[in-house]
Write a protein that holds these residues in place. Structure first.
Motif, short mmCIF file in Angstrom:
data_model
loop_
_atom_site.label_atom_id
_atom_site.label_comp_id
_atom_site.label_asym_id
_atom_site.label_seq_id
_atom_site.Cartn_x
_atom_site.Cartn_y
_atom_site.Cartn_z
N ALA A 88 0.82 -1.20 0.00
CA ALA A 88 0.00 0.00 0.00
C ALA A 88 0.86 1.26 0.00
O ALA A 88 1.97 1.29 0.56
CB ALA A 88 -0.94 0.01 1.20
N GLN A 89 0.33 2.29 -0.62
CA GLN A 89 1.01 3.59 -0.67
C GLN A 89 -0.02 4.68 -0.44
O GLN A 89 -1.13 4.62 -0.96
CB GLN A 89 1.67 3.78 -2.04
CG GLN A 89 2.50 5.06 -2.17
CD GLN A 89 3.17 5.16 -3.53
OE1 GLN A 89 2.70 4.62 -4.52
NE2 GLN A 89 4.30 5.86 -3.57
N ALA A 90 0.36 5.67 0.35
CA ALA A 90 -0.50 6.84 0.53
C ALA A 90 -0.49 7.67 -0.75
O ALA A 90 0.54 7.78 -1.42
CB ALA A 90 -0.02 7.68 1.71
N VAL A 91 -1.64 8.25 -1.08
CA VAL A 91 -1.74 9.17 -2.22
C VAL A 91 -2.46 10.41 -1.74
O VAL A 91 -3.53 10.34 -1.15
CB VAL A 91 -2.46 8.53 -3.42
CG1 VAL A 91 -1.60 7.49 -4.07
CG2 VAL A 91 -3.81 7.94 -3.03
N CYS A 92 -1.85 11.56 -1.99
CA CYS A 92 -2.45 12.83 -1.57
C CYS A 92 -1.80 13.95 -2.38
O CYS A 92 -0.94 13.70 -3.24
CB CYS A 92 -2.29 13.06 -0.08
SG CYS A 92 -0.57 13.10 0.49
N GLY A 93 -2.20 15.17 -2.10
CA GLY A 93 -1.67 16.30 -2.85
C GLY A 93 -0.19 16.54 -2.60
O GLY A 93 0.37 16.13 -1.57
N LEU A 94 0.43 17.21 -3.55
CA LEU A 94 1.86 17.51 -3.46
C LEU A 94 2.20 18.28 -2.19
O LEU A 94 3.18 17.97 -1.52
CB LEU A 94 2.29 18.31 -4.70
CG LEU A 94 3.74 18.79 -4.73
CD1 LEU A 94 4.70 17.61 -4.78
CD2 LEU A 94 3.96 19.71 -5.94
N VAL A 95 1.39 19.27 -1.84
CA VAL A 95 1.67 20.08 -0.64
C VAL A 95 1.63 19.20 0.60
O VAL A 95 2.51 19.28 1.47
CB VAL A 95 0.67 21.25 -0.52
CG1 VAL A 95 0.83 21.95 0.83
CG2 VAL A 95 0.88 22.24 -1.66
N GLY A 96 0.61 18.35 0.68
CA GLY A 96 0.51 17.47 1.84
C GLY A 96 1.71 16.55 1.97
O GLY A 96 2.23 16.33 3.07
N CYS A 97 2.15 16.00 0.84
CA CYS A 97 3.33 15.12 0.87
C CYS A 97 4.54 15.84 1.42
O CYS A 97 5.27 15.33 2.28
CB CYS A 97 3.63 14.62 -0.54
SG CYS A 97 2.55 13.32 -1.13
N MET A 98 4.78 17.05 0.90
CA MET A 98 6.00 17.78 1.25
C MET A 98 5.96 18.34 2.67
O MET A 98 6.98 18.36 3.36
CB MET A 98 6.21 18.92 0.25
CG MET A 98 6.50 18.46 -1.17
SD MET A 98 6.69 19.84 -2.32
CE MET A 98 8.16 20.63 -1.65
N VAL A 99 4.79 18.78 3.11
CA VAL A 99 4.70 19.51 4.38
C VAL A 99 4.50 18.60 5.59
O VAL A 99 5.04 18.88 6.66
CB VAL A 99 3.56 20.55 4.30
CG1 VAL A 99 3.33 21.23 5.65
CG2 VAL A 99 3.87 21.60 3.23
N THR A 100 3.75 17.50 5.43
CA THR A 100 3.44 16.67 6.60
C THR A 100 3.58 15.17 6.37
O THR A 100 4.21 14.47 7.17
CB THR A 100 1.99 16.94 7.09
OG1 THR A 100 1.09 16.82 5.98
CG2 THR A 100 1.85 18.32 7.71
N VAL A 101 2.99 14.67 5.30
CA VAL A 101 2.77 13.22 5.19
C VAL A 101 4.07 12.44 5.10
O VAL A 101 4.22 11.40 5.76
CB VAL A 101 1.85 12.90 4.00
CG1 VAL A 101 1.69 11.39 3.83
CG2 VAL A 101 0.50 13.56 4.20
N ASN A 102 5.04 12.90 4.32
CA ASN A 102 6.28 12.12 4.17
C ASN A 102 7.12 12.11 5.43
O ASN A 102 8.02 11.27 5.56
CB ASN A 102 7.08 12.64 2.98
CG ASN A 102 6.54 12.11 1.66
OD1 ASN A 102 5.77 11.16 1.64
ND2 ASN A 102 6.94 12.72 0.57
N ASP A 103 6.85 13.00 6.36
CA ASP A 103 7.53 12.95 7.65
C ASP A 103 6.78 12.03 8.61
O ASP A 103 7.37 11.37 9.46
CB ASP A 103 7.64 14.35 8.25
CG ASP A 103 8.40 14.35 9.56
OD1 ASP A 103 9.61 14.05 9.54
OD2 ASP A 103 7.79 14.66 10.61
N PHE A 104 5.46 11.96 8.43
CA PHE A 104 4.59 11.19 9.32
C PHE A 104 4.54 9.71 8.95
O PHE A 104 4.53 8.83 9.81
CB PHE A 104 3.19 11.81 9.28
CG PHE A 104 2.11 10.99 9.91
CD1 PHE A 104 1.95 10.94 11.29
CD2 PHE A 104 1.20 10.28 9.13
CE1 PHE A 104 0.93 10.20 11.87
CE2 PHE A 104 0.19 9.53 9.70
CZ PHE A 104 0.05 9.49 11.07
N ALA A 105 4.50 9.43 7.67
CA ALA A 105 4.24 8.07 7.19
C ALA A 105 5.51 7.21 7.22
O ALA A 105 6.63 7.71 7.06
CB ALA A 105 3.67 8.11 5.78
#
Length: 255
Positions: A88-105
């Motif tokens: 599985a992979q998370a999919v979301c907007g570019l801003v979300g990836c850069m600002v929060t998700v890639n640090d959280f996931a």
């Protein structure tokens, strides 16, 4: 307890009603060659939602986990899903990836822009950025082009326990709840700006046939009309009032 209902072809609404909040929390599973779950849900709600997913597919086969913005009911359980489904992979907007998700996931997310197409097999998804609508800089919605389902996140929020999907208008309940929220600790959750109507017009132009709504009943019918009616309700409840407009004009003259 959970409730599972098919609201469109191979799109399942997994609903968990929380009486203390008088609110349903809805997660949408798209059954396809590469299944997608839109809304990971709360971390503490994961066992319930996982059991519900298991009534439709094997949870370990989940391929994508999508969501609108970084908020607990949207992606609190994301890492639990990534652990349960190794591919599985998370999919979301570019801003979300850069600002929060890639640090959280625990695994990097796949960033989506409005030019990208996500294919799950029979279905094609597009991410439409909607900054601050319903809320959050990173906000966006996903549109499934094949069956024309719009995954709306917190737009069209309704309290109470309604039917899983309806062809009747949900705008009266939306208006009532927006007014109530503005006198609660959640006031200001959805800002009204000069971009609001522009964004909603863009969503209406997609001509969705099903609106998959995070809180409350989903809607089946003329999605464009429903979205433009929502735009009017948001302006009515959240838009600047005449006195506020006058004070803004007066302040501008004093600059």
């Amino acid at each position: 307890m959970f409730q599972v209902d098919e609201i469109a072809d191979d799109i399942y609404r997994i609903s968990v009603f929380v009486p203390e909040f008088n609110l349903s929390f809805n997660h949408f599973l798209v059954k396809d060659e590469e299944p997608l779950l839109f809304h990971a849900g709360f971390r503490r709600m994961f066992p319930i939602v996982r059991d519900a997913v298991a009534t439709i597919i094997e949870p370990s086969k989940l391929r994508y986990v999508g969501f609108s913005h970084f908020e607990s009911d949207e992606c609190g359980a994301l890492n639990h899903w990534l652990e349960a489904a190794p591919n599985a992979q998370a999919v979301c907007g570019l801003v979300g990836c850069m600002v929060t998700v890639n640090d959280f996931a625990i695994r990097e997310a796949r960033p989506l822009t409005r030019e990208d197409v996500l294919s799950t097999g029979k279905r094609r998804f597009r991410f439409v950025p909607t900054p601050h609508i319903p809320h959050g800089w990173d906000a966006g919605v996903m549109f499934e082009e094949t069956g024309k389902t719009l995954f709306c996140s917190d737009l069209f929020l309704q309290t109470g326990e309604g039917p899983p999907v309806t062809d009747a208008s949900v705008l009266d309940q939306c208006r009532t709840d927006l007014i109530a929220f503005e006198s609660s600790p959640f006031a200001g959750a959805t800002p009204y700006t000069h971009h609001t109507e522009v964004v909603l017009k863009e969503l209406a132009a997609l001509r969705p046939q099903t609106l998959a709504i995070m809180h409350g009943s989903s809607y089946s019918g003329d999605g464009s009309r429903a979205i433009m009616e929502l735009a009017s309700v948001l302006e009515e409840v959240l838009g600047p009032k005449e006195a506020e407009e006058s004070s803004v004009i007066a302040a501008a003259r004093n600059l």
